[in-house]
Design a protein around this motif. Structure first.
Motif, PDB file in Angstrom:
ATOM      1  N   LEU A 225       3.154   4.178 -11.601  1.00 16.23           N
ATOM      2  CA  LEU A 225       2.437   2.917 -11.812  1.00 16.23           C
ATOM      3  C   LEU A 225       1.345   3.079 -12.863  1.00 16.23           C
ATOM      4  N   ALA A 226       0.628   4.199 -12.808  1.00 12.23           N
ATOM      5  CA  ALA A 226      -0.410   4.463 -13.808  1.00 12.23           C
ATOM      6  C   ALA A 226       0.209   4.536 -15.204  1.00 12.23           C
ATOM      7  N   ALA A 227       1.351   5.202 -15.311  1.00  8.39           N
ATOM      8  CA  ALA A 227       2.044   5.306 -16.596  1.00  8.39           C
ATOM      9  C   ALA A 227       2.488   3.929 -17.082  1.00  8.39           C
ATOM     10  N   LEU A 228       3.045   3.129 -16.183  1.00  9.39           N
ATOM     11  CA  LEU A 228       3.512   1.791 -16.554  1.00  9.39           C
ATOM     12  C   LEU A 228       2.348   0.914 -17.010  1.00  9.39           C
TER      13      LEU A 228
ATOM     14  N   ASP B  20       0.836  -1.205   0.000  1.00 13.05           N
ATOM     15  CA  ASP B  20       0.000   0.000   0.000  1.00 13.05           C
ATOM     16  C   ASP B  20       0.870   1.254   0.000  1.00 13.05           C
ATOM     17  N   ARG B  21       1.927   1.240   0.796  1.00 12.37           N
ATOM     18  CA  ARG B  21       2.843   2.384   0.857  1.00 12.37           C
ATOM     19  C   ARG B  21       3.542   2.589  -0.491  1.00 12.37           C
ATOM     20  N   PHE B  22       3.984   1.490  -1.102  1.00 17.92           N
ATOM     21  CA  PHE B  22       4.633   1.562  -2.410  1.00 17.92           C
ATOM     22  C   PHE B  22       3.695   2.194  -3.444  1.00 17.92           C
ATOM     23  N   VAL B  23       2.448   1.749  -3.461  1.00 16.57           N
ATOM     24  CA  VAL B  23       1.479   2.275  -4.427  1.00 16.57           C
ATOM     25  C   VAL B  23       1.227   3.754  -4.167  1.00 16.57           C
TER      26      VAL B  23
ATOM     27  N   ASP C  53      11.184   5.373 -20.599  1.00 14.01           N
ATOM     28  CA  ASP C  53      10.476   4.377 -21.395  1.00 14.01           C
ATOM     29  C   ASP C  53      10.006   3.262 -20.462  1.00 14.01           C
ATOM     30  N   ILE C  54       9.230   2.337 -20.973  1.00 13.64           N
ATOM     31  CA  ILE C  54       8.627   1.295 -20.148  1.00 13.64           C
ATOM     32  C   ILE C  54       9.685   0.443 -19.447  1.00 13.64           C
ATOM     33  N   ASP C  55      10.729   0.043 -20.155  1.00  8.40           N
ATOM     34  CA  ASP C  55      11.761  -0.793 -19.539  1.00  8.40           C
ATOM     35  C   ASP C  55      12.435  -0.078 -18.371  1.00  8.40           C
ATOM     36  N   ARG C  56      12.738   1.178 -18.551  1.00 12.67           N
ATOM     37  CA  ARG C  56      13.379   1.967 -17.478  1.00 12.67           C
ATOM     38  C   ARG C  56      12.412   2.167 -16.320  1.00 12.67           C
ATOM     39  N   LEU C  57      11.146   2.403 -16.616  1.00  6.08           N
ATOM     40  CA  LEU C  57      10.124   2.571 -15.587  1.00  6.08           C
ATOM     41  C   LEU C  57      10.006   1.297 -14.746  1.00  6.08           C
ATOM     42  N   ILE C  58      10.057   0.146 -15.398  1.00  3.82           N
ATOM     43  CA  ILE C  58      10.017  -1.129 -14.672  1.00  3.82           C
ATOM     44  C   ILE C  58      11.220  -1.231 -13.737  1.00  3.82           C
ATOM     45  N   GLU C  59      12.409  -0.897 -14.231  1.00  2.00           N
ATOM     46  CA  GLU C  59      13.617  -0.954 -13.399  1.00  2.00           C
ATOM     47  C   GLU C  59      13.483  -0.062 -12.166  1.00  2.00           C
ATOM     48  N   ILE C  60      13.037   1.157 -12.377  1.00  2.00           N
ATOM     49  CA  ILE C  60      12.906   2.122 -11.281  1.00  2.00           C
ATOM     50  C   ILE C  60      11.883   1.639 -10.260  1.00  2.00           C
ATOM     51  N   LEU C  61      10.735   1.196 -10.742  1.00  2.00           N
ATOM     52  CA  LEU C  61       9.673   0.771  -9.837  1.00  2.00           C
ATOM     53  C   LEU C  61      10.020  -0.531  -9.106  1.00  2.00           C
ATOM     54  N   GLU C  62      10.674  -1.454  -9.788  1.00  2.13           N
ATOM     55  CA  GLU C  62      11.083  -2.688  -9.107  1.00  2.13           C
ATOM     56  C   GLU C  62      12.109  -2.399  -8.021  1.00  2.13           C
TER      57      GLU C  62
ATOM     58  N   ASP D  27       4.833 -10.105  -8.232  1.00  3.97           N
ATOM     59  CA  ASP D  27       5.144 -11.349  -7.542  1.00  3.97           C
ATOM     60  C   ASP D  27       6.198 -11.022  -6.491  1.00  3.97           C
ATOM     61  N   LEU D  28       5.924 -11.350  -5.247  1.00  3.34           N
ATOM     62  CA  LEU D  28       6.827 -10.988  -4.170  1.00  3.34           C
ATOM     63  C   LEU D  28       7.923 -12.020  -3.907  1.00  3.34           C
ATOM     64  N   GLN D  29       7.851 -13.157  -4.557  1.00  2.00           N
ATOM     65  CA  GLN D  29       8.824 -14.231  -4.316  1.00  2.00           C
ATOM     66  C   GLN D  29       9.650 -14.507  -5.566  1.00  2.00           C
ATOM     67  N   PRO D  30      10.900 -14.746  -5.525  1.00  2.00           N
ATOM     68  CA  PRO D  30      11.736 -14.702  -4.334  1.00  2.00           C
ATOM     69  C   PRO D  30      12.076 -13.279  -3.919  1.00  2.00           C
ATOM     70  N   GLU D  31      12.035 -12.369  -4.864  1.00  2.00           N
ATOM     71  CA  GLU D  31      12.233 -10.945  -4.613  1.00  2.00           C
ATOM     72  C   GLU D  31      11.154 -10.213  -5.406  1.00  2.00           C
ATOM     73  N   PRO D  32      10.605  -9.112  -4.883  1.00  2.00           N
ATOM     74  CA  PRO D  32       9.521  -8.428  -5.591  1.00  2.00           C
ATOM     75  C   PRO D  32       9.898  -8.049  -7.028  1.00  2.00           C
ATOM     76  N   HIS D  33       9.001  -8.413  -7.965  1.00  2.00           N
ATOM     77  CA  HIS D  33       9.209  -8.089  -9.376  1.00  2.00           C
ATOM     78  C   HIS D  33       7.859  -8.100 -10.090  1.00  2.00           C
ATOM     79  N   PHE D  34       7.823  -7.439 -11.241  1.00  2.00           N
ATOM     80  CA  PHE D  34       6.596  -7.384 -12.037  1.00  2.00           C
ATOM     81  C   PHE D  34       6.483  -8.622 -12.913  1.00  2.00           C
ATOM     82  N   VAL D  35       5.246  -9.060 -13.102  1.00  2.00           N
ATOM     83  CA  VAL D  35       4.940 -10.187 -13.970  1.00  2.00           C
ATOM     84  C   VAL D  35       3.695  -9.846 -14.779  1.00  2.00           C
ATOM     85  N   VAL D  36       3.476 -10.611 -15.826  1.00  2.00           N
ATOM     86  CA  VAL D  36       2.267 -10.472 -16.632  1.00  2.00           C
ATOM     87  C   VAL D  36       1.302 -11.577 -16.204  1.00  2.00           C
ATOM     88  N   CYS D  37       0.077 -11.204 -15.902  1.00  2.00           N
ATOM     89  CA  CYS D  37      -0.952 -12.175 -15.521  1.00  2.00           C
ATOM     90  C   CYS D  37      -2.006 -12.219 -16.622  1.00  2.00           C
TER      91      CYS D  37
END
Length: 144
Positions: A31-34, A21-24, A127-136, A54-64
């Protein structure tokens, strides 16, 4: 002995939810941009996709993929049916939808940012790839 604070397992299990919740809250615009940028990339797909964390093993973004979420709902005897209903009514032009998976639980993140997601996407310079890196990196920093 009476357990207080960290000794209570239900409080420990909820910790990641509060951290998320704090991260969001701290990264709403990014996040809205991503999410908007990824939705544009996924438009040509045959299936509906949702951004996941996905929080395991370390928090990262995934496609569902929605079909995978439907299978999970079947495997859990309809326990996430409400999430599927929210996904069905999802309006990417005005809201953000992310599914978080951790500790054998799921959490739906759904909010309407102050600026529409397309506007957030237009305002960020990464760009999207950089945004993912920053947010992760921010996600790993907050969720421990």
């Amino acid at each position: 002995m009476i357990g207080f604070g960290k000794n209570r397992p239900e409080i420990a299990q909820q910790k990641w939810r509060l951290q998320l919740d704090r991260f969001v809250e701290e990264n709403q615009k990014q996040l809205a941009a991503l999410v908007w940028g990824l939705q544009q990339e996924w438009q040509n797909s045959d299936n509906i996709h949702i951004l996941g964390i996905d929080l395991q093993p370390e928090p990262h973004f995934v496609v569902c993929a929605k079909e995978d979420i439907e299978k999970l709902n079947q495997n859990t005897r309809g326990q996430i049916q409400e999430i599927l209903g929210i996904i069905d009514g999802y309006q990417p032009e005005t809201e953000v939808l992310i599914l978080a998976i951790g500790e054998g639980q799921v959490k739906l993140i759904n909010y309407q940012p102050t600026s529409a997601p397309p506007d957030c996407f237009a305002e960020v310079t990464e760009d999207i790839d950089r945004l993912i890196e920053i947010l992760e990196a921010a996600l790993v920093e907050i969720i421990n």
